[in-house]
Design a protein around this motif. Structure first.
Motif, PDB file in Angstrom:
ATOM      1  N   ARG A   1       0.838  -1.220   0.000  1.00 57.96           N
ATOM      2  CA  ARG A   1       0.000   0.000   0.000  1.00 57.96           C
ATOM      3  C   ARG A   1       0.860   1.253   0.000  1.00 57.96           C
ATOM      4  O   ARG A   1       0.549   2.241  -0.673  1.00 57.96           O
ATOM      5  N   GLU A   2       1.946   1.220   0.762  1.00 55.86           N
ATOM      6  CA  GLU A   2       2.840   2.387   0.814  1.00 55.86           C
ATOM      7  C   GLU A   2       3.532   2.621  -0.526  1.00 55.86           C
ATOM      8  O   GLU A   2       3.732   3.761  -0.934  1.00 55.86           O
ATOM      9  N   TYR A   3       3.924   1.540  -1.200  1.00 59.82           N
ATOM     10  CA  TYR A   3       4.509   1.707  -2.539  1.00 59.82           C
ATOM     11  C   TYR A   3       3.454   2.268  -3.495  1.00 59.82           C
ATOM     12  O   TYR A   3       3.739   3.112  -4.335  1.00 59.82           O
ATOM     13  N   ARG A   4       2.236   1.786  -3.372  1.00 57.95           N
ATOM     14  CA  ARG A   4       1.171   2.249  -4.265  1.00 57.95           C
ATOM     15  C   ARG A   4       0.864   3.724  -4.071  1.00 57.95           C
ATOM     16  O   ARG A   4       0.691   4.468  -5.032  1.00 57.95           O
ATOM     17  N   ASP A   5       0.803   4.160  -2.802  1.00 65.78           N
ATOM     18  CA  ASP A   5       0.445   5.572  -2.577  1.00 65.78           C
ATOM     19  C   ASP A   5       1.677   6.488  -2.548  1.00 65.78           C
ATOM     20  O   ASP A   5       1.540   7.704  -2.402  1.00 65.78           O
ATOM     21  N   GLY A   6       2.855   5.914  -2.707  1.00 61.23           N
ATOM     22  CA  GLY A   6       4.067   6.726  -2.832  1.00 61.23           C
ATOM     23  C   GLY A   6       4.728   7.105  -1.523  1.00 61.23           C
ATOM     24  O   GLY A   6       5.762   7.780  -1.531  1.00 61.23           O
ATOM     25  N   THR A   7       4.169   6.683  -0.383  1.00 56.43           N
ATOM     26  CA  THR A   7       4.826   7.026   0.883  1.00 56.43           C
ATOM     27  C   THR A   7       6.085   6.198   1.093  1.00 56.43           C
ATOM     28  O   THR A   7       6.965   6.590   1.851  1.00 56.43           O
TER      29      THR A   7
ATOM     30  N   VAL B   1       5.874   2.045  -9.591  1.00 56.28           N
ATOM     31  CA  VAL B   1       5.185   1.823 -10.870  1.00 56.28           C
ATOM     32  C   VAL B   1       4.348   0.543 -10.816  1.00 56.28           C
ATOM     33  O   VAL B   1       3.167   0.530 -11.176  1.00 56.28           O
ATOM     34  N   VAL B   2       4.974  -0.522 -10.341  1.00 59.75           N
ATOM     35  CA  VAL B   2       4.295  -1.824 -10.307  1.00 59.75           C
ATOM     36  C   VAL B   2       3.066  -1.781  -9.380  1.00 59.75           C
ATOM     37  O   VAL B   2       1.980  -2.268  -9.724  1.00 59.75           O
TER      38      VAL B   2
END
Lengths: 97, 97
Positions: B55-61, B69-70
């Motif tokens: 979730r953190e990778y998805r929202d950029g945190t 990107v993935v």
């Protein structure tokens, strides 16, 4: 795809890392198996990945309330040693049962 | 045993996660063992940790050129399913020596 820069192969001292891991074991275990849902397993983790992540926690580019505080206390040698210790633990993925 | 102290699984579908892991396997392996120095092992990783990090990778945190990107392509269900798949792989830490 472009991959981020990786630290050079660490060459840390696993025995020294085991001692330094006193600061890590409450959450990550001396066996590298998580003791808390917030904390990842570290056993057998990719050594250069561990070095990279610990440096990022130390300099604040990777953010986590606990790890940013803990990593501030680590020297470059501590980081290399911890990565050698945890990364050096051998793991095996068991066949699906 | 430490893993017993962790909270219940996030409820993902490991079989669906295995299919979705086609997007992950080049770097993390379908067996959850890293194929690249940049990429951590995922096999047997703490499931709720995997959900949190994705979730953190998805929202950029949490920032990583590749993972940001993935992860943008992942739904909440994808994330739960991937965490169930990779977190559900059983690992064993081997005794030293």
């Amino acid at each position: 795809m472009v991959l981020g820069a990786l630290p050079a192969a660490a060459g840390g001292d696993a025995a020294a890392g085991r001692k330094r891991a006193a600061a890590c074991q409450a959450c990550h275990g001396l066996d590298g198996l998580s003791k808390l849902p917030e904390a990842p397993n570290l056993a057998g983790q990719v050594e250069v990945y561990l070095v990279k992540v610990l440096r990022e926690y130390r300099d604040g580019t990777r953010r986590n309330e606990v790890m940013n505080v803990v990593a501030k206390e680590l020297t470059d040698a501590d980081i290399d040693n911890l990565a050698a210790y945890y990364g050096g633990l051998q793991i095996e993925v068991l066949p699906p049962g």
